[in-house]
Design an enzyme around this catalytic site. Structure first.
Site, PDB file in Angstrom:
ATOM      1  N   SER A   1       0.858  -1.187   0.000  1.00 33.41           N
ATOM      2  CA  SER A   1       0.000   0.000   0.000  1.00 33.41           C
ATOM      3  C   SER A   1       0.882   1.220   0.000  1.00 33.41           C
ATOM      4  CB  SER A   1      -0.898   0.013   1.244  1.00 33.41           C
ATOM      5  OG  SER A   1      -1.513   1.285   1.413  1.00 33.41           O
TER       6      SER A   1
ATOM      7  N   TYR B   1      -2.276  -1.522  10.186  1.00 31.51           N
ATOM      8  CA  TYR B   1      -2.296  -1.711   8.733  1.00 31.51           C
ATOM      9  C   TYR B   1      -0.996  -1.214   8.110  1.00 31.51           C
ATOM     10  CZ  TYR B   1      -3.931  -1.437   3.889  1.00 31.51           C
ATOM     11  OH  TYR B   1      -4.065  -1.587   2.520  1.00 31.51           O
TER      12      TYR B   1
END
Length: 258
Positions: free
Chosen positions: A151, A164
């Site tokens: 990401s 995350y």
């Protein structure tokens, strides 16, 4: 979606496994790989509905998609996945580690140990377990492509997303490290760090967060899964991915410029 006659790379004769391939970015990658003539299998966790729908959609175009349930954070389930993949497809040439979970943003004081462990378990431990399972066979055969989905938040961070971001940052580092082991054997390990893409993971965030994030993007919009899949095709192909080693490419709408 780009159609087969216009694809810059062919995966004909290659066997590909996409984890988390029932919807979102994983489904877009699996679909494009099938368009590029690969034999494709996916795994998912509790998503038979979308997996069956994807398989049916590809069947209408004369393509076959194999699907199986697997929690990539569980070693025994990954071992069973490998056995199934060997029986179903044979040797896996291309692995895309796309299985992942997200969640609503929370201050770190509100993040439970269970939430942290599950986030790391699926998003990072899963990449390790699945890669460890298929990587040795690629090395022994002298060919392989591994694409890990990270990401853009691995580079810039985000408030309320410590678990995350930690997991996805780990994916970037894991990709770099494993590339050193694979490159001498023509097993190229690379990653993709997408920007915000319209998937269920993105829409788990609040409306305020989504409005804030969209306003940060030079393009002024979120991406689509189909806009990420071509990067995976590049890295997964024999020729296109031949000189990429330990790289993490970032189709992110300008959210991070490196």
């Amino acid at each position: 979606m780009i159609k087969a006659p216009d694809l810059p790379f062919s995966l004909a004769g290659r066997k590909a496994l996409v984890t988390g391939g029932s919807r979102g970015i994983g489904a877009a990658i699996a679909t494009l790989f099938a368009e590029a003539s690969a034999d494709v299998a996916i795994c998912h966790h509790g998503d038979d509905e979308h997996a069956s729908a994807l398989a049916a959609a590809l069947a209408e175009r004369g393509q076959t998609l194999h699907a199986r349930e697997c929690d990539v954070a569980q070693e025994a389930e990954v071992t069973a996945l490998a056995d199934w993949a060997a029986e179903t497809l044979g040797n896996i040439d291309i692995l895309v580690n796309c299985a992942g979970i997200g969640g609503r943003d929370k201050p770190i004081g509100d993040v439970s140990v269970e939430e942290w462990d599950r986030m790391i378990g699926v998003n990072l431990r899963g990449v390790f377990l699945v890669s460890r399972t298929f990587f040795p066979g690629m090395v022994n055969r002298g060919y392989g492509r591994i694409v890990n989905i990270a990401s853009q938040l691995a580079y810039k961070g985000a408030p309320g997303l410590t678990a995350y971001v930690a997991a996805k940052s780990g994916v970037v580092g894991f990709t770099r490290a494993l590339s050193y082991e694979g490159a001498p054997h023509n097993v190229m390990v690379n990653g993709i760090a997408p920007g915000p893409v319209e998937t269920p993971l993105l829409f788990a965030h609040s409306e305020a967060w989504l409005d804030m994030k969209k306003g940060q993007l030079p393009l002024g919009r979120f991406g689509q899964p189909d806009e990420i899949a071509p990067t995976a095709l590049l890295l997964a192909s024999e020729t296109g991915g031949a000189f990429y080693c330990g790289q993490t490419l970032s189709p992110n709408g300008g959210d991070v410029m490196i």
